[in-house]
Design an enzyme around this catalytic site. Structure first.
Site, short mmCIF file in Angstrom:
data_model
loop_
_atom_site.label_atom_id
_atom_site.label_comp_id
_atom_site.label_asym_id
_atom_site.label_seq_id
_atom_site.Cartn_x
_atom_site.Cartn_y
_atom_site.Cartn_z
CE1 TYR A 102 7.85 42.67 17.74
CE2 TYR A 102 9.17 41.44 16.16
CZ TYR A 102 9.05 42.07 17.38
OH TYR A 102 10.12 42.09 18.24
CG HIS A 152 8.32 39.46 22.89
ND1 HIS A 152 7.52 39.78 21.81
CD2 HIS A 152 9.32 40.36 22.85
CE1 HIS A 152 8.02 40.81 21.16
NE2 HIS A 152 9.12 41.19 21.78
CB SER A 202 16.88 49.01 19.55
OG SER A 202 15.54 48.77 19.25
NE ARG A 235 12.94 51.31 20.82
CZ ARG A 235 12.55 50.06 20.60
NH1 ARG A 235 12.29 49.66 19.37
NH2 ARG A 235 12.41 49.21 21.60
N GLY A 236 17.22 54.27 15.57
CA GLY A 236 17.49 55.30 14.59
C GLY A 236 18.12 56.56 15.15
#
Length: 330
Positions: free
Chosen positions: A61, A129, A208, A212-213
């Site tokens: 990130y 990951h 999420s 993601r919104g």
């Protein structure tokens, strides 16, 4: 705002974590302009002050920026926090393209570099990951187990693994957490993973959980620094179709007197008692709202009404591009 939160125990460990965590990725990359250091540190410390102690980051990130930001924010408060970080996605700085590595020598190198950036002697929860299909998972987890024995990490996690891979990994060393995308619009883990994590005593950590919104008020734009603008489910007619589902769910949230984002988090948490979601945000007001979701109780009628909408709707578009799907569910 102050919410009384009952701590949970991270799977197969004695680590106590809040029932909701903070996904830190967006403070450094992917969701438009990154937060300033001041803004990021304020958000993380506010989370701690409100009882959120579970912070999720990764070495990729912002090419290490996110881990460094977390270290800065936690100065003097390290013992209050449970840090989860990840390795295994290898990117060139600023590029989305990636390779996946779970090679033992890379595991150790990545861990030492994360420890340095985090300015800590140990990582509470260390994830692979994405699963490296060229390296047996037994070799990756075997090296991680040696890091546990050395005190460099306390618990082992795995992200976006299939049920078969999770069983193989758990046979080498107890897995404490499985992290995968999960929300009302992303329900893949319900096929096998949720039941398996409960069977093996593993915490399930949805990222999420607000899609993601999409299950809040985010809309596509021309901002090329926000990677959602290139994701299939946010494109054209796919987005319009998915937004219609979100709008139907929003009507239930309005009847409950909560936001759609809060309804989404409450729904995720209601699916199993081993679930600890990690919604991300850059704004304190959104963090407070997410924490408030722990106080939203969904009745059987509420859950049935949500299920009716979801069962009569089909989410359009994949959740990642082909590049982003590397190492997912393998």
């Amino acid at each position: 705002m102050s919410v009384k939160m009952t701590m949970k125990t991270l799977g197969n460990s004695d680590i106590k974590i809040s029932p909701i965590g903070l996904g830190c990725m967006g403070l450094s990359e992917f969701y438009g302009k990154p937060a300033s250091e001041k803004q990021g540190c304020a958000l993380i410390n506010h989370a701690l002050d409100q009882g959120v102690n579970f912070f999720d980051t990764a070495d990729m990130y912002g090419d290490g920026h996110n881990e460094k930001l977390l270290a800065k924010a936690l100065q003097g408060r390290r013992e209050e926090a449970v840090i989860a970080t990840k390795f295994g996605i290898v990117r060139e700085n600023g590029e989305y393209a990636r390779t996946i590595s779970g090679k033992p020598e890379y595991v150790r190198k990545a861990c030492h570099e994360s420890l340095r950036r985090l300015e800590t002697d140990y990582i509470d929860l260390y994830y692979i990951h994405r699963v490296d299909t060229d390296t047996p998972i037994e070799e990756t987890i075997g090296e991680m187990s040696r890091l546990v024995a050395e005190g460099k990490i306390k618990a082992i996690g795995i992200s976006e693994a299939s049920a078969e891979t999770l069983r193989r990994a758990h046979a080498v060393h107890p897995i404490s957490a499985l992290q995968s995308e999960y929300s009302m619009l992303t329900r893949g883990p319900e096929t096998e993973i949720l039941d398996l994590t409960r069977e093996l005593g593993i915490s399930f950590v949805p990222y999420s959980p607000i899609c993601r919104g999409l299950l809040s008020n985010w809309k596509p734009s021309e901002d090329k620094t926000d990677f959602r603008n290139m994701l299939p489910r946010f494109q054209g007619e796919a987005y319009n179709s998915n937004k219609a589902i979100a709008d139907a769910l929003a009507r239930i949230a309005e009847e409950k007197g909560c936001s759609l984002a809060q309804l989404s988090l409450a729904w995720v948490c209601a699916q199993a008692d081993n679930i600890i979601p990690i919604p991300g945000t850059t704004k304190i007001k959104n963090l407070d709202s997410n924490i408030g979701a722990t106080q939203v109780n969904l009745s059987n009628d509420d859950l049935a009404a949500i299920e009716t909408i979801l069962n009569t709707s089909t989410v359009q578009g994949n959740r990642y591009t082909d590049e982003g799907m590397k190492g997912v569910n393998v």
